[in-house]
Design a protein around this motif. Structure first.
Motif, mmCIF file in Angstrom:
data_model
loop_
_atom_site.group_PDB
_atom_site.id
_atom_site.type_symbol
_atom_site.label_atom_id
_atom_site.label_comp_id
_atom_site.label_asym_id
_atom_site.label_seq_id
_atom_site.Cartn_x
_atom_site.Cartn_y
_atom_site.Cartn_z
ATOM 1 N N ASN A 1 0.828 -1.196 0.000
ATOM 2 C CA ASN A 1 0.000 0.000 0.000
ATOM 3 C C ASN A 1 0.868 1.254 0.000
ATOM 4 O OD1 ASN A 1 -2.542 1.339 0.157
ATOM 5 N ND2 ASN A 1 -2.197 1.699 2.344
ATOM 6 N N SER A 2 0.662 2.119 -0.997
ATOM 7 C CA SER A 2 1.451 3.352 -1.142
ATOM 8 C C SER A 2 0.497 4.498 -1.447
ATOM 9 C CB SER A 2 2.477 3.205 -2.267
ATOM 10 O OG SER A 2 3.283 2.065 -2.090
ATOM 11 N N PRO A 3 -0.244 4.965 -0.437
ATOM 12 C CA PRO A 3 -1.317 5.943 -0.678
ATOM 13 C C PRO A 3 -0.834 7.389 -0.775
ATOM 14 C CG PRO A 3 -1.277 5.344 1.639
ATOM 15 C CD PRO A 3 -0.176 4.555 0.974
ATOM 16 N N TYR A 4 -0.226 7.730 -1.900
ATOM 17 C CA TYR A 4 0.200 9.106 -2.129
ATOM 18 C C TYR A 4 0.077 9.419 -3.620
ATOM 19 C CZ TYR A 4 4.610 6.855 -3.566
ATOM 20 O OH TYR A 4 5.551 6.054 -4.177
ATOM 21 N N PRO A 5 0.032 10.707 -3.999
ATOM 22 C CA PRO A 5 -0.061 11.037 -5.424
ATOM 23 C C PRO A 5 1.115 10.446 -6.197
ATOM 24 C CG PRO A 5 -0.564 12.962 -4.099
ATOM 25 C CD PRO A 5 -0.064 11.911 -3.149
ATOM 26 N N GLY A 6 0.802 9.602 -7.174
ATOM 27 C CA GLY A 6 1.827 8.877 -7.899
ATOM 28 C C GLY A 6 2.056 7.479 -7.366
ATOM 29 N N GLY A 7 1.323 7.118 -6.312
ATOM 30 C CA GLY A 7 1.431 5.788 -5.722
ATOM 31 C C GLY A 7 0.233 4.918 -6.052
ATOM 32 N N LEU A 8 0.028 3.871 -5.251
ATOM 33 C CA LEU A 8 -1.048 2.921 -5.514
ATOM 34 C C LEU A 8 -1.612 2.417 -4.187
ATOM 35 C CD1 LEU A 8 -1.126 0.175 -8.193
ATOM 36 C CD2 LEU A 8 -1.494 -0.501 -5.838
ATOM 37 N N ILE A 9 -2.918 2.476 -4.062
ATOM 38 C CA ILE A 9 -3.589 1.940 -2.873
ATOM 39 C C ILE A 9 -3.801 0.441 -3.061
ATOM 40 C CG2 ILE A 9 -5.758 1.923 -1.569
ATOM 41 C CD1 ILE A 9 -6.020 4.911 -2.183
ATOM 42 N N ASN A 10 -3.415 -0.333 -2.049
ATOM 43 C CA ASN A 10 -3.690 -1.763 -2.031
ATOM 44 C C ASN A 10 -4.564 -2.027 -0.811
ATOM 45 O OD1 ASN A 10 -3.667 -4.589 -1.879
ATOM 46 N ND2 ASN A 10 -1.611 -4.711 -2.751
ATOM 47 N N LYS B 1 -14.686 6.777 -5.882
ATOM 48 C CA LYS B 1 -15.040 8.084 -6.431
ATOM 49 C C LYS B 1 -13.913 8.655 -7.296
ATOM 50 C CE LYS B 1 -16.554 12.723 -5.151
ATOM 51 N NZ LYS B 1 -16.825 13.666 -4.040
ATOM 52 N N ASP B 2 -14.224 8.882 -8.555
ATOM 53 C CA ASP B 2 -13.366 9.605 -9.503
ATOM 54 C C ASP B 2 -12.040 8.928 -9.825
ATOM 55 O OD1 ASP B 2 -15.292 11.633 -9.562
ATOM 56 O OD2 ASP B 2 -14.360 12.680 -7.875
ATOM 57 N N LEU B 3 -11.846 7.664 -9.457
ATOM 58 C CA LEU B 3 -10.579 6.997 -9.731
ATOM 59 C C LEU B 3 -10.798 5.626 -10.369
ATOM 60 C CD1 LEU B 3 -8.505 7.740 -6.484
ATOM 61 C CD2 LEU B 3 -8.237 8.800 -8.737
ATOM 62 N N GLU B 4 -9.835 5.224 -11.203
ATOM 63 C CA GLU B 4 -9.854 3.884 -11.778
ATOM 64 C C GLU B 4 -9.432 2.880 -10.700
ATOM 65 O OE1 GLU B 4 -10.765 3.140 -14.840
ATOM 66 O OE2 GLU B 4 -11.055 5.219 -15.493
ATOM 67 N N GLU C 1 -7.043 15.546 -3.661
ATOM 68 C CA GLU C 1 -7.888 15.274 -2.504
ATOM 69 C C GLU C 1 -7.052 14.703 -1.355
ATOM 70 O OE1 GLU C 1 -11.097 16.099 -2.518
ATOM 71 O OE2 GLU C 1 -10.919 16.794 -4.596
ATOM 72 N N ASP C 2 -7.554 14.851 -0.131
ATOM 73 C CA ASP C 2 -6.806 14.355 1.029
ATOM 74 C C ASP C 2 -7.217 12.948 1.448
ATOM 75 O OD1 ASP C 2 -9.289 14.939 2.040
ATOM 76 O OD2 ASP C 2 -8.592 16.368 3.545
ATOM 77 N N ARG C 3 -8.227 12.375 0.749
ATOM 78 C CA ARG C 3 -8.613 10.989 1.035
ATOM 79 C C ARG C 3 -9.337 10.386 -0.176
ATOM 80 N NH1 ARG C 3 -11.374 13.974 4.610
ATOM 81 N NH2 ARG C 3 -9.986 13.232 6.246
ATOM 82 N N VAL C 4 -9.351 9.063 -0.195
ATOM 83 C CA VAL C 4 -10.052 8.315 -1.240
ATOM 84 C C VAL C 4 -11.156 7.505 -0.572
ATOM 85 C CG1 VAL C 4 -9.862 6.417 -2.889
ATOM 86 C CG2 VAL C 4 -8.110 8.192 -2.836
ATOM 87 N N ILE D 1 -9.663 6.289 2.869
ATOM 88 C CA ILE D 1 -8.221 6.126 3.002
ATOM 89 C C ILE D 1 -7.521 7.479 2.882
ATOM 90 C CG2 ILE D 1 -6.176 5.035 2.010
ATOM 91 C CD1 ILE D 1 -8.080 2.858 0.928
ATOM 92 N N ASP D 2 -6.755 7.819 3.907
ATOM 93 C CA ASP D 2 -6.016 9.081 3.891
ATOM 94 C C ASP D 2 -4.901 9.036 2.846
ATOM 95 O OD1 ASP D 2 -7.551 10.167 5.916
ATOM 96 O OD2 ASP D 2 -6.209 9.480 7.503
ATOM 97 N N ILE D 3 -4.732 10.133 2.138
ATOM 98 C CA ILE D 3 -3.680 10.249 1.118
ATOM 99 C C ILE D 3 -2.518 11.049 1.709
ATOM 100 C CG2 ILE D 3 -3.088 11.089 -1.175
ATOM 101 C CD1 ILE D 3 -5.019 8.708 -1.109
ATOM 102 N N GLU D 4 -1.350 10.443 1.679
ATOM 103 C CA GLU D 4 -0.160 11.100 2.210
ATOM 104 C C GLU D 4 0.330 12.161 1.231
ATOM 105 O OE1 GLU D 4 2.602 7.955 2.696
ATOM 106 O OE2 GLU D 4 1.333 6.810 4.071
#
Length: 279
Positions: free
Chosen positions: A33-42, A59-62, A85-88, A100-103
């Motif tokens: 799990n790498s929840p940041y812009p340019g990363g990937l949520i697992n 919401k709004d994401l592939e 956004e600050d969360r997904v 999920i909070d975005i770092e």
């Protein structure tokens, strides 16, 4: 007595086998799990929910659902570099099941000078070519071919110096340009470049900006590209395996020196290649 020892040995072997199986890594647990812009949520899924695939939405994401033995295990969500956004939020039907909070990430600036003005402001004669090559690149990075239990663990394609990391805010001749959507590895001209993961070559050509470039489809929405090569060693539709020599470092296209520009896309989104490198 021998029967007793044999019985104990069978129990011990069975226990060890069960322990080994229980500790075996999950195919869907990588990348981490790498929840940041340019990363990937697992995100691990609750498989007890019925009709999971039909009712999940982000919401709004592939997103893509990773399965093991036909059972959904995790939700993979690539986060665009431009995501603000600050969360997904993840929904099951209309019910919010996770937020999920975005770092935050503080990407540095990079200022380079290009002396060849054709690569700064291309002449009109080149615009149609650039447009066509852009279209081909978009199609290639959005390829999705379903494969079962295909590894996502990559090796480094080139030994060298990381000259520009992913996400850098670029300025060319003092003017802001698109963010750096890949990883640059500098090495001597002619250094071998290796396939970091098995796959199929889906695009290979000589592009105005990218120079000699190769796109590889690794399956399940994972695609990678390799730009500025001095020479390509593979052709379209060729099947390659991890570690195959696919080309050599060069300085073709818009560059300031010999290097490999390596990009990794998931569901068409360019994300940080580093998260796919195992160890």
């Amino acid at each position: 007595m021998r029967i007793k020892y044999l019985y104990l040995l069978i129990i011990l072997i069975t226990s060890c086998t069960s322990l080994s199986k229980s500790k075996s890594p999950s195919y869907c647990s990588f990348p981490e799990n790498s929840p940041y812009p340019g990363g990937l949520i697992n995100y691990s899924l609750n498989t007890e929910r019925k009709y999971l695939e039909k009712n999940l939405r982000v919401k709004d994401l592939e997103f893509s659902i990773c399965k093991e033995q036909g059972s959904p295990k995790s939700l993979l969500i690539p986060i665009p570099l431009t995501f603000e956004e600050d969360r997904v939020s993840i929904f099951f039907s209309d019910q919010l099941i996770s937020s999920i909070d975005i770092e935050s990430r503080d990407y540095r600036e990079s200022r380079i000078t290009i002396s060849n003005q054709d690569f700064v402001s291309p002449p009109n004669a080149m615009l149609e070519r650039i447009k066509e090559e852009y279209s081909q690149s978009i199609s290639a990075k959005n390829v999705f071919n379903l494969k079962k239990n295909t590894s996502k663990e990559m090796i480094i394609p080139l030994e060298g110096i990381m000259s520009s990391e992913y996400g850098v805010k670029r300025f060319i001749n003092g003017k802001p340009r698109n963010r750096h959507s890949g990883l640059d590895i500098a090495a001597a001209e002619g250094s071998p470049i290796f396939a970091p993961l098995s796959g199929k070559v889906i695009l290979a050509g000589n592009f105005f900006y990218k120079g000699n470039v190769i796109f590889i489809d690794h399956g399940n929405g994972l695609v990678s590209s390799y730009s500025h090569l001095s020479k390509k060693l593979v052709d379209v539709n060729q099947i390659i395996t991890t570690g195959d020599n696919i080309g050599f470092v060069g300085s073709t296209g818009r560059v300031t020196g010999p290097h490999l520009h390596w990009e990794v896309y998931f569901l068409g989104i360019p994300i940080n290649p580093v998260i796919f490198i195992k160890n």
